[in-house]
Design an enzyme around this catalytic site. Structure first.
Site, mmCIF file in Angstrom:
data_model
loop_
_atom_site.group_PDB
_atom_site.id
_atom_site.type_symbol
_atom_site.label_atom_id
_atom_site.label_comp_id
_atom_site.label_asym_id
_atom_site.label_seq_id
_atom_site.Cartn_x
_atom_site.Cartn_y
_atom_site.Cartn_z
ATOM 1 N N LYS A 71 1.076 -0.895 0.037
ATOM 2 C CA LYS A 71 0.276 0.169 -0.233
ATOM 3 C C LYS A 71 0.773 1.328 -0.218
ATOM 4 C CE LYS A 71 -3.032 2.471 3.026
ATOM 5 N NZ LYS A 71 -3.829 2.045 4.704
ATOM 6 N N SER A 147 -8.652 3.302 3.886
ATOM 7 C CA SER A 147 -7.299 3.615 2.987
ATOM 8 C C SER A 147 -7.227 3.214 1.543
ATOM 9 C CB SER A 147 -7.224 4.887 4.111
ATOM 10 O OG SER A 147 -6.235 3.856 4.376
ATOM 11 N N SER A 171 -9.015 1.751 8.121
ATOM 12 C CA SER A 171 -8.822 1.463 6.827
ATOM 13 C C SER A 171 -8.140 0.695 6.181
ATOM 14 C CB SER A 171 -7.542 2.440 6.632
ATOM 15 O OG SER A 171 -7.623 4.126 6.854
#
Length: 471
Positions: A71, A147, A171
């Site tokens: 990520k 996220s 997230s």
């Protein structure tokens, strides 16, 4: 190996194929690369081209040869650029591996590329000015959550069986709910946060990943969860592997169910019904199910999460190669940086006290209950643009309240540090995934995984596939 055959296996299944030499690790990587490129054309879940070659990894680790993506959430992989989803960050590279990335390498995982995230990771929608909208494979007009949204999109579409993700307010669990995945947020101290961060988001940020199956989550946790010398938050080694827990009967558990958020925001009726149905399944299995929830103050939760938001701004100010240009930032990020600079020691102390005011009643709650069951989100996956991070009218607090209208159930357990998992146990009339969250006492991932595996068997989700899927 063809991409459609590759996509039928989870991480444990792929590792077994490689171990028994039914396929080679090179064949798996080739299939994965083709799969990622195929679905990414629809999803926009990558920050750039795939890594060529993949970063070095151990060839004989417990998950050797299994592909994944990392990520874009900061310096994670040595030599790989990061942007935090922001136009303001250019030319920034990780000088060393994050401790979690080092463990991914030791496990033998093969990093193929970098997945999208919203600017600074402070949104429950993965939509940045820099990279654009990441689309949900279940409905391209809706978001993937945030996220860790790019990671979630690629796992849900079958492109990779596992993806790196982290969670400071939801997230991991929010995109898991939006994309029909297993999203485990481990306890505070279970996974490493160093070497660059001593106390990530004041202990509210936890590193881990997203999977399609419970057993993958267990095997991955085994691979990365050993205590780290010198970390402020760490837990003692567990008595036996988490991979064994998914085959273990949890016994008769005391389960509390609630569909009422502590902030009082409305919850979509289909989500409420899905959560109640999970409680009924647990009762049918033989657990003791009651309606109950911890007594916490929603305003204190927001104040405590301010620690996470302003520490993100502080980390950017300290760690970026140059001071971000405010004109290149999205609207809320400008406020985050401004408030990070104006936050005083007294503000920090007040927010830390709010953290304690939230954590204590939750700790007491788990003296009388083994599990808490809640919705993961209050609403179905949001249409693109519904959570507009570029809206300059927001303060940091008003922005947190806005995203907590959409997802009010997750951040509470970042503040308290308890382990929580979102499971894809429901589906809306529109065919969208509905996640249901399970929470256990601090350090009890073993119990959480036992119950999750039991629900995976009772309410299987493995046959569901989104409209955008490999081949």
């Amino acid at each position: 190996m063809e991409p459609h055959a590759y996509a039928a296996f989870d991480a444990v299944g792929l590792r077994e194929l490689i171990r028994t030499r039914e396929v080679s690790a090179a064949e798996v990587e080739d299939a994965a690369r083709r799969a990622v490129e195929q679905v990414n054309a629809d999803l926009n879940a990558l920050t750039g081209p795939l890594f060529d070659p993949a970063p070095a990894h151990e060839p004989d680790g417990p998950l050797a040869g299994v592909p994944f993506v990392i990520k874009d959430s900061g310096p994670f992989t040595q030599g790989v650029p990061f942007t935090l989803g922001s136009r303001s960050i250019r030319g920034a590279y990780a000088l060393v591996d994050h401790d979690l990335m080092a463990r991914f390498r030791t496990a033998g995982l093969v990093a193929l590329g970098q997945s999208t995230a919203p600017e600074f990771g402070l949104n429950f929608a993965t939509e940045s000015v820099r990279y654009g909208v990441t689309r949900n494979p279940w409905d391209l007009e809706r978001g993937v959550g945030g996220s860790s949204g790019g990671s979630a999109a690629l796992v849900a579409a079958g492109a990779v069986p596992f993806a790196h993700a982290n969670d400071a307010g939801g997230s991991i669990r929010v995109p898991a709910s939006c994309c029909g995945l297993v999203g485990l947020k481990p306890s505070r101290g279970r996974t490493p946060s160093g070497p660059l961060a001593g106390e990530a988001a004041f202990g509210q940020l936890v590193e881990f990943g997203l999977t399609r199956t419970v057993r993958d989550a267990a095997h991955l946790l085994d691979a990365v969860s050993a205590p780290t010398v010198g970390e402020k938050y760490q837990l003692a080694p567990v008595a036996r592997p988490y991979a064994d827990e998914v085959r273990t009967d949890p016994g008769r558990l005391r389960v509390a169910v609630t569909t009422v958020p502590w902030s009082g925001v409305p919850v979509d009726r289909q989500i409420t019904e899905a959560t109640v149905a999970v409680g009924q399944v647990l009762e049918w299995i033989g657990h003791i199910v009651t309606e109950a929830s911890p007594d916490v103050d929603a305003d204190e939760v927001v104040e405590a999460v301010m620690l996470s938001a302003v520490s993100t701004g502080g980390a950017v100010l300290r760690g970026a190669p140059r001071r971000p240009d405010p004109s290149a930032l999205e609207g809320v990020s400008r406020r985050v940086l401004a408030e990070a600079e104006s936050f005083t020691a007294l503000d920090v102390l007040a927010a830390m006290e709010a953290q304690h005011l939230v954590t204590r009643p939750i700790g007491r709650f788990f003296l009388d209950h083994d599990l808490l069951v809640t919705p993961t989100l209050a609403q179905l996956p949001a249409p693109h643009g519904a959570l507009d991070y570029d809206d300059a009218r927001h303060s940091v607090r008003s922005w947190l309240r806005r995203i907590f209208e959409h997802g009010p159930f997750t951040a509470l357990f970042n503040v308290s540090g308890h382990p929580a998992i979102s499971l894809p146990l429901g589906q809306s009339r529109e065919g969208l995934p509905i996640g249901v969250q399970l929470i256990a006492a601090h350090g009890r991932e073993d119990l959480l995984l036992r119950a999750a595996a039991q629900l995976e068997q009772a309410v299987p989700w493995g046959e569901r596939q989104p409209g955008v899927y490999v081949d």
